[in-house]
Design a protein around this motif. Structure first.
Motif, short mmCIF file in Angstrom:
data_model
loop_
_atom_site.label_atom_id
_atom_site.label_comp_id
_atom_site.label_asym_id
_atom_site.label_seq_id
_atom_site.Cartn_x
_atom_site.Cartn_y
_atom_site.Cartn_z
N PRO A 2 99.69 19.57 51.47
CA PRO A 2 98.70 18.50 51.39
C PRO A 2 99.20 17.15 51.89
O PRO A 2 98.42 16.35 52.38
N LEU A 3 100.51 16.88 51.79
CA LEU A 3 101.05 15.60 52.25
C LEU A 3 101.90 15.78 53.50
O LEU A 3 102.72 16.69 53.58
N LEU A 4 101.69 14.90 54.47
CA LEU A 4 102.45 14.93 55.71
C LEU A 4 103.37 13.71 55.77
O LEU A 4 103.11 12.69 55.15
N ARG A 50 94.05 14.92 42.93
CA ARG A 50 95.20 14.02 42.69
C ARG A 50 96.35 14.77 42.03
O ARG A 50 97.52 14.49 42.32
N ASN A 51 96.01 15.72 41.18
CA ASN A 51 97.06 16.52 40.54
C ASN A 51 97.80 17.39 41.55
O ASN A 51 98.99 17.66 41.39
N THR A 55 103.04 17.09 42.61
CA THR A 55 104.28 17.84 42.80
C THR A 55 105.10 17.31 43.97
O THR A 55 106.28 17.63 44.09
N GLN A 56 104.47 16.51 44.83
CA GLN A 56 105.17 15.98 46.01
C GLN A 56 105.48 14.49 45.89
O GLN A 56 105.97 13.88 46.84
N LEU A 57 105.20 13.92 44.73
CA LEU A 57 105.43 12.50 44.51
C LEU A 57 106.29 12.30 43.26
O LEU A 57 106.19 13.09 42.32
N PRO A 58 107.10 11.26 43.20
CA PRO A 58 107.99 11.07 42.06
C PRO A 58 107.30 10.50 40.82
O PRO A 58 107.87 10.54 39.73
N SER A 59 106.10 9.93 40.99
CA SER A 59 105.39 9.36 39.85
C SER A 59 103.92 9.23 40.21
O SER A 59 103.52 9.42 41.37
N GLU A 60 103.09 8.91 39.22
CA GLU A 60 101.67 8.67 39.46
C GLU A 60 101.51 7.46 40.37
O GLU A 60 102.07 6.39 40.11
N PRO A 61 100.78 7.60 41.48
CA PRO A 61 100.60 6.45 42.38
C PRO A 61 99.88 5.29 41.69
O PRO A 61 99.11 5.49 40.75
N LEU A 62 100.13 4.09 42.18
CA LEU A 62 99.46 2.90 41.69
C LEU A 62 98.14 2.73 42.45
O LEU A 62 98.05 1.99 43.43
N TRP A 63 97.13 3.48 41.99
CA TRP A 63 95.83 3.45 42.65
C TRP A 63 95.21 2.06 42.53
O TRP A 63 95.17 1.48 41.44
N LEU A 64 94.72 1.53 43.64
CA LEU A 64 94.13 0.20 43.67
C LEU A 64 92.61 0.29 43.71
O LEU A 64 92.04 1.22 44.27
N LYS A 65 91.98 -0.71 43.13
CA LYS A 65 90.55 -0.93 43.34
C LYS A 65 90.42 -1.85 44.55
O LYS A 65 90.60 -3.06 44.46
N GLN A 66 90.14 -1.27 45.70
CA GLN A 66 90.16 -2.00 46.96
C GLN A 66 88.83 -2.72 47.20
O GLN A 66 87.76 -2.16 46.98
N THR A 67 88.93 -3.96 47.67
CA THR A 67 87.73 -4.81 47.82
C THR A 67 87.59 -5.41 49.21
O THR A 67 86.77 -6.29 49.41
#
Length: 253
Positions: A2-4, A50-51, A55-67
């Protein structure tokens, strides 16, 4: 997978990835790895998508509310406020394993890393944010995290965005960039024959011009087109109701 990994020469310690639309569970029109929880998709599918990435990331990403603005989330601002529901269009960090992320579906994701791999950043640059100065704001916060850094010490990767043969804009967008005081690169806005007041805009070229004006020298990427690469990327301009893919960067512990 899933991640490149971007084709980008990062220093040891810095890690970057990006997702495509493949490898998830969302149903049409969000097929299939939609990461956006604000676009009308089944929340359970977004949660599972997101789950899949965890497995390919070291922690939960800091999801932003983008404006489509220029606000930048920093380690200090995150220590003062909750790390969830962050309203910003960029983020920086010098904290290992803190995963920065922006979601896009035509807008330009921009990843930053210092040449020593000790500071990284990410920005969501649609035309409004780009014109408003989101790249400049991100660079300012990166340099504040390490006073020894200079602009030429920063490496940048321009992620998948709508390409110059597909991004149609009006006179208002051209006027906005012309009035911000920076020179407009040749071919940044190409008039569309037979359509008065309509242009094809080159987000990659506009971003490069602004980064070069800041003193950056090492700029990679800028080779994709989300609009044309339908099998790989979501595109709001192409499909309207659609999902979001993401670009990630972090410092390895």
């Amino acid at each position: 997978m899933p991640l490149l990994t971007p084709e980008w020469s990062l220093p040891p310690g810095a890690q970057a990835r990006f997702s495509t639309r493949a490898g998830g569970v969302s149903k049409p029109p969000y097929t299939s790895l939609n990461l956006g929880d604000h676009v009308g998709d089944d929340p359970r599918a977004v949660f599972e998508n997101r789950n899949i990435l965890k497995t390919q990331l070291p922690s939960e990403p800091l999801w932003l509310k983008q404006t489509h603005g220029v606000a930048v989330s920093t380690p200090i601002s995150r220590s003062l406020f909750q790390k969830v529901g962050i309203e910003a269009d960029a983020a920086v960090t010098n904290v290992p394993n803190e995963v920065l992320v922006v979601m896009t579906a035509d807008c330009l994701p921009v990843l930053f890393s210092s040449s020593n791999g000790e500071v990284v950043g990410v920005a969501h640059a649609g035309w409004r944010g780009l014109c408003g100065g989101v790249l400049e704001s991100t660079m300012q916060e990166i340099l504040r995290l390490s006073t020894d850094l200079k602009p030429e010490d920063i490496l940048v990767w321009l992620g998948p965005a709508i390409g110059p043969h597909a991004f149609e804009v009006g006179e208002d967008v051209v006027d906005a960039f012309c009035s911000d005081g920076l020179p407009i690169p040749p071919d940044a806005f190409v008039p569309i024959a037979g359509r008065e007041g309509k242009y094809l805009a080159n987000l990659y070229l506009l971003a490069r011009q602004r980064l070069l004006a800041l003193g950056l020298k090492d700029i990679s990427g800028g080779t994709h087109c989300t609009y044309q690469e339908k099998e790989h990327f979501f595109s709001y301009r192409r499909d309207g109701l659609t999902g979001r893919f993401a670009s990630f960067i972090w410092i390895s512990a």
